[in-house]
Design a protein around this motif. Structure first.
Motif, PDB file in Angstrom:
ATOM      1  N   MET A 188       0.979  -0.883  -0.059  1.00 63.56           N
ATOM      2  CA  MET A 188      -0.189  -0.202  -0.125  1.00 63.56           C
ATOM      3  C   MET A 188       0.826   1.330   0.313  1.00 63.56           C
ATOM      4  O   MET A 188       1.453   0.906   0.027  1.00 63.56           O
ATOM      5  CB  MET A 188      -1.188   0.099   1.138  1.00 63.56           C
ATOM      6  N   SER A 189       0.170   1.996  -0.577  1.00 69.04           N
ATOM      7  CA  SER A 189       0.893   3.623  -0.368  1.00 69.04           C
ATOM      8  C   SER A 189       1.590   4.069   0.719  1.00 69.04           C
ATOM      9  O   SER A 189       0.788   3.423   2.121  1.00 69.04           O
ATOM     10  CB  SER A 189       0.089   4.627  -0.753  1.00 69.04           C
ATOM     11  N   LEU A 190       2.389   4.228   0.620  1.00 74.17           N
ATOM     12  CA  LEU A 190       2.917   5.383   2.417  1.00 74.17           C
ATOM     13  C   LEU A 190       2.213   6.260   2.823  1.00 74.17           C
ATOM     14  O   LEU A 190       2.319   6.305   4.233  1.00 74.17           O
ATOM     15  CB  LEU A 190       4.479   5.987   1.958  1.00 74.17           C
ATOM     16  N   LYS A 195      -5.136   2.709   0.566  1.00 72.94           N
ATOM     17  CA  LYS A 195      -4.481   3.384  -1.327  1.00 72.94           C
ATOM     18  C   LYS A 195      -3.752   2.180  -1.944  1.00 72.94           C
ATOM     19  O   LYS A 195      -2.058   2.158  -0.588  1.00 72.94           O
ATOM     20  CB  LYS A 195      -4.391   4.221  -2.042  1.00 72.94           C
ATOM     21  N   LYS A 196      -4.086   1.489  -2.654  1.00 73.37           N
ATOM     22  CA  LYS A 196      -2.465   0.760  -3.189  1.00 73.37           C
ATOM     23  C   LYS A 196      -1.641   1.385  -3.495  1.00 73.37           C
ATOM     24  O   LYS A 196      -1.666   2.521  -3.928  1.00 73.37           O
ATOM     25  CB  LYS A 196      -2.650  -0.062  -4.433  1.00 73.37           C
ATOM     26  N   MET A 197       0.499   0.756  -3.651  1.00 78.17           N
ATOM     27  CA  MET A 197       1.382   1.745  -3.836  1.00 78.17           C
ATOM     28  C   MET A 197       1.034   1.492  -4.973  1.00 78.17           C
ATOM     29  O   MET A 197       1.308   0.887  -6.062  1.00 78.17           O
ATOM     30  CB  MET A 197       2.470   0.951  -3.428  1.00 78.17           C
ATOM     31  N   SER A 198       1.237   3.425  -6.265  1.00 71.16           N
ATOM     32  CA  SER A 198       0.839   2.640  -7.733  1.00 71.16           C
ATOM     33  C   SER A 198       1.885   4.168  -8.254  1.00 71.16           C
ATOM     34  O   SER A 198       2.308   5.481  -7.463  1.00 71.16           O
ATOM     35  CB  SER A 198      -0.237   2.998  -8.150  1.00 71.16           C
ATOM     36  N   LYS A 199       2.535   3.416  -9.386  1.00 63.64           N
ATOM     37  CA  LYS A 199       3.156   4.742  -9.708  1.00 63.64           C
ATOM     38  C   LYS A 199       2.499   6.192 -10.490  1.00 63.64           C
ATOM     39  O   LYS A 199       3.041   6.867 -10.575  1.00 63.64           O
ATOM     40  CB  LYS A 199       4.064   4.265 -11.850  1.00 63.64           C
ATOM     41  N   SER A 200       1.673   5.908 -10.177  1.00 65.91           N
ATOM     42  CA  SER A 200       0.319   6.656 -11.162  1.00 65.91           C
ATOM     43  C   SER A 200       0.008   7.940  -9.202  1.00 65.91           C
ATOM     44  O   SER A 200      -0.791   8.750 -10.091  1.00 65.91           O
ATOM     45  CB  SER A 200      -0.709   6.298 -12.425  1.00 65.91           C
ATOM     46  N   ASP A 201       0.128   7.460  -8.505  1.00 64.31           N
ATOM     47  CA  ASP A 201      -0.215   8.413  -7.702  1.00 64.31           C
ATOM     48  C   ASP A 201       0.888  10.094  -8.028  1.00 64.31           C
ATOM     49  O   ASP A 201       1.952   9.864  -8.033  1.00 64.31           O
ATOM     50  CB  ASP A 201       0.828   7.192  -6.633  1.00 64.31           C
ATOM     51  N   ALA A 202       0.172  11.018  -7.453  1.00 65.99           N
ATOM     52  CA  ALA A 202       0.916  11.541  -7.607  1.00 65.99           C
ATOM     53  C   ALA A 202       1.952  11.770  -6.959  1.00 65.99           C
ATOM     54  O   ALA A 202       3.245  13.146  -7.240  1.00 65.99           O
ATOM     55  CB  ALA A 202       0.025  13.094  -7.351  1.00 65.99           C
ATOM     56  N   SER A 203       1.960  11.878  -5.641  1.00 61.72           N
ATOM     57  CA  SER A 203       2.425  11.482  -4.625  1.00 61.72           C
ATOM     58  C   SER A 203       3.899  10.762  -4.879  1.00 61.72           C
ATOM     59  O   SER A 203       4.200   9.671  -4.057  1.00 61.72           O
ATOM     60  CB  SER A 203       1.860  12.054  -2.930  1.00 61.72           C
ATOM     61  N   ALA A 224       6.618   8.173   5.994  1.00 69.42           N
ATOM     62  CA  ALA A 224       5.146   7.463   5.882  1.00 69.42           C
ATOM     63  C   ALA A 224       4.217   7.310   7.361  1.00 69.42           C
ATOM     64  O   ALA A 224       4.082   7.662   8.586  1.00 69.42           O
ATOM     65  CB  ALA A 224       5.333   5.970   6.237  1.00 69.42           C
ATOM     66  N   LYS A 225       3.264   7.794   7.222  1.00 62.09           N
ATOM     67  CA  LYS A 225       2.178   7.607   8.237  1.00 62.09           C
ATOM     68  C   LYS A 225       1.477   6.383   8.532  1.00 62.09           C
ATOM     69  O   LYS A 225       2.125   5.651   8.875  1.00 62.09           O
ATOM     70  CB  LYS A 225       0.588   7.721   7.346  1.00 62.09           C
ATOM     71  N   THR A 226       1.477   6.977   9.959  1.00 55.81           N
ATOM     72  CA  THR A 226       1.783   5.993  11.212  1.00 55.81           C
ATOM     73  C   THR A 226       0.534   6.334  12.570  1.00 55.81           C
ATOM     74  O   THR A 226      -0.425   7.238  12.173  1.00 55.81           O
ATOM     75  CB  THR A 226       3.066   5.846  11.705  1.00 55.81           C
ATOM     76  N   ASP A 227       0.050   5.530  13.265  1.00 53.97           N
ATOM     77  CA  ASP A 227      -0.891   5.884  14.465  1.00 53.97           C
ATOM     78  C   ASP A 227       0.329   6.264  15.329  1.00 53.97           C
ATOM     79  O   ASP A 227       1.419   5.378  15.560  1.00 53.97           O
ATOM     80  CB  ASP A 227      -1.467   4.634  14.320  1.00 53.97           C
ATOM     81  N   GLU A 245       0.100  -2.548   9.275  1.00 52.60           N
ATOM     82  CA  GLU A 245       0.463  -3.448   8.198  1.00 52.60           C
ATOM     83  C   GLU A 245       1.303  -3.733   7.563  1.00 52.60           C
ATOM     84  O   GLU A 245       1.418  -4.487   7.041  1.00 52.60           O
ATOM     85  CB  GLU A 245      -1.102  -4.142   8.187  1.00 52.60           C
ATOM     86  N   ASN A 246       1.036  -2.735   6.507  1.00 55.46           N
ATOM     87  CA  ASN A 246       1.208  -2.779   5.768  1.00 55.46           C
ATOM     88  C   ASN A 246       3.329  -2.272   5.571  1.00 55.46           C
ATOM     89  O   ASN A 246       4.400  -3.757   5.201  1.00 55.46           O
ATOM     90  CB  ASN A 246       1.363  -0.741   4.882  1.00 55.46           C
ATOM     91  N   LEU A 247       3.516  -1.819   6.287  1.00 58.00           N
ATOM     92  CA  LEU A 247       5.406  -1.363   6.955  1.00 58.00           C
ATOM     93  C   LEU A 247       5.438  -3.044   7.352  1.00 58.00           C
ATOM     94  O   LEU A 247       7.021  -3.906   7.227  1.00 58.00           O
ATOM     95  CB  LEU A 247       5.236  -0.577   8.030  1.00 58.00           C
ATOM     96  N   MET A 248       4.784  -3.649   8.032  1.00 63.12           N
ATOM     97  CA  MET A 248       4.952  -4.954   8.528  1.00 63.12           C
ATOM     98  C   MET A 248       4.935  -5.467   8.008  1.00 63.12           C
ATOM     99  O   MET A 248       6.281  -6.873   7.529  1.00 63.12           O
ATOM    100  CB  MET A 248       4.341  -5.421   9.420  1.00 63.12           C
ATOM    101  N   ASN A 249       4.335  -5.421   6.221  1.00 66.93           N
ATOM    102  CA  ASN A 249       4.160  -6.678   5.141  1.00 66.93           C
ATOM    103  C   ASN A 249       5.688  -6.681   4.884  1.00 66.93           C
ATOM    104  O   ASN A 249       6.104  -7.640   3.993  1.00 66.93           O
ATOM    105  CB  ASN A 249       2.819  -6.632   4.729  1.00 66.93           C
ATOM    106  N   MET A 250       5.698  -5.508   4.579  1.00 64.63           N
ATOM    107  CA  MET A 250       7.181  -4.796   3.673  1.00 64.63           C
ATOM    108  C   MET A 250       8.188  -5.501   4.379  1.00 64.63           C
ATOM    109  O   MET A 250       9.113  -6.267   4.180  1.00 64.63           O
ATOM    110  CB  MET A 250       7.717  -3.163   3.756  1.00 64.63           C
ATOM    111  N   TYR A 251       8.526  -5.070   6.090  1.00 61.17           N
ATOM    112  CA  TYR A 251       9.272  -5.911   6.701  1.00 61.17           C
ATOM    113  C   TYR A 251       9.235  -6.878   6.391  1.00 61.17           C
ATOM    114  O   TYR A 251      10.351  -7.734   6.161  1.00 61.17           O
ATOM    115  CB  TYR A 251       9.354  -5.554   8.131  1.00 61.17           C
TER     116      TYR A 251
END
Ligand code: TYM
Length: 336
Positions: A188-190, A195-203, A224-227, A245-251
């Motif tokens: 997912m996006s950071l 939202k899916k991590m994607s080449k078309s994201d403007a950021s 990257a966004k956190t809580d 969840e996204n950061l943990m999956n990456m790790y």
């Protein structure tokens, strides 16, 4: 038993961590024990407007990415789609098998065409038929992809079955199985864990590009966004915290360690700790790929040679299958 693997990646420049963890990393593990074909799908890329010079360069860059990530062109077939004409030929036949109603259900078309569907290319609309042609030409048994391609694989299966029925040739086209890795199929996006991590994201801050250097990676992970909660001890607690969840999956994927173990190791720590560890492993695993891509891009002759060798091998499989397809369809074969 050896699987027959086929997959493709669009040469649209700057591949990112989602492409790597969702697909390319798995391509590399699969090549050890299976017959693999990996395609740089340039015909798919032109379904949206491309600058011809950039498309040329991006085709080389995607090829370099395959090699830098660990694909071996002597073991796996690596080629660009437009160099094997059977893809376009078979796609036309499948345009005539596939149904408009099926295309109308494709969510990716809706997303990519946006609000102005009338102005989208017809190629973008029939994109899934070309993708089916890619897979079915090589009798692929398994197709490793990220979650976003699941619907395209389902339609590939429908198309194969309809062709076999329409032309009364049971099992002529092989109905392929998707290979979608559970936890890494949707990186997912950071900036937004929904939202899916994607080449078309403007950021740019939303994704890690494979070409990012150390400082850029560190900076993106820092922002990257956190809580504000501590890290949990149970997997079930991740689902309400998508960014975590996204950061943990990456790790988990980068360390080749099960998510359950990663959760155990980080339990009770704070986000900053996880971010530091993730930055370290990203720099260790991703930066060398980026550096190797740069190095390979300085040797266009070599990359050209890799694609040429791959195209010849792909052509010899695909041309024999398209000949059989034409025969099933009833095209007259001219005698010498
Ligand atoms: P493409 O070029 O958009 O993406 C290449 C691969 O990367 C995966 N992917 C992701 N995985 C996890 N998380 C993400 N955020 C993420 N973003 C991208 C994609 O699922 C894909 O596996 N239509 C295909 C290319 C294609 C193809 C084929 C694939 C053409 N013909 C035949 C398989 C078989 C595409 O546009 O992928």
């Amino acid at each position: 038993m050896k699987k027959k693997i086929f997959s493709g990646v669009q040469p649209t420049g700057n591949l990112h961590l989602g492409n790597y963890l969702g697909a390319i990393k798995n391509f590399v593990s699969l090549q050890k024990e299976n017959d693999c074909i990996y395609c740089v799908v340039d015909l798919h890329a032109i379904t949206v407007k491309q600058d011809p010079k950039e498309l040329n360069q991006n085709t080389l860059e995607t090829t370099a990415t395959f090699l830098a990530a660990g694909l071996d062109y002597k073991k796996s077939i690596i080629f660009n789609q437009s160099s094997v004409s059977a893809h376009a030929e078979f796609a036309w036949v499948l345009n005539c098998v596939s149904r408009i109603g099926w295309m109308n259900r494709m969510t990716q078309f809706k997303e990519k065409a946006g609000s102005n569907k009338e102005n989208a290319s017809i190629g973008l609309y029939v994109y899934p038929n070309l993708m089916a042609a890619d897979i079915l030409l090589y009798d692929a048994s398994h197709v490793p992809v990220g979650e976003d391609q699941k619907q395209h694989l389902e339609i590939t299966r429908d198309i194969a079955q309809k062709f076999n029925n329409d032309f009364n040739c049971k099992n002529f086209l092989i109905v392929p199985e998707p290979l979608i890795q559970k936890e890494f199929s949707r990186i997912m996006s950071l900036k937004d864990g929904k939202k899916k991590m994607s080449k078309s994201d403007a950021s740019e801050q939303s994704r890690i590009n494979l070409s990012d250097d150390k400082d850029t990676i560190a900076n993106k992970i820092k922002r990257a966004k956190t809580d504000s909660l501590p890290l949990p001890g149970k997997k079930s607690e991740l689902s309400s915290r998508p960014e975590l969840e996204n950061l943990m999956n990456m790790y988990s994927s980068l360390s080749n360690n099960k998510l359950e173990n990663v959760i155990n190791d980080f339990q009770g720590k704070n986000f900053a700790f996880l971010k530091d560890k993730l930055t370290e492993i990203l720099i260790e695993k991703i930066c060398p790929i980026g550096e190797e891509i740069k190095k390979l891009l300085n040797d266009a002759t070599y990359l050209n040679q890799v694609l040429k060798e791959g195209s010849e091998k792909a052509h010899s499989i695909a041309s024999s299958k398209i000949e059989k397809v034409y025969d099933k369809v009833g095209f007259l074969k001219l005698k010498n």
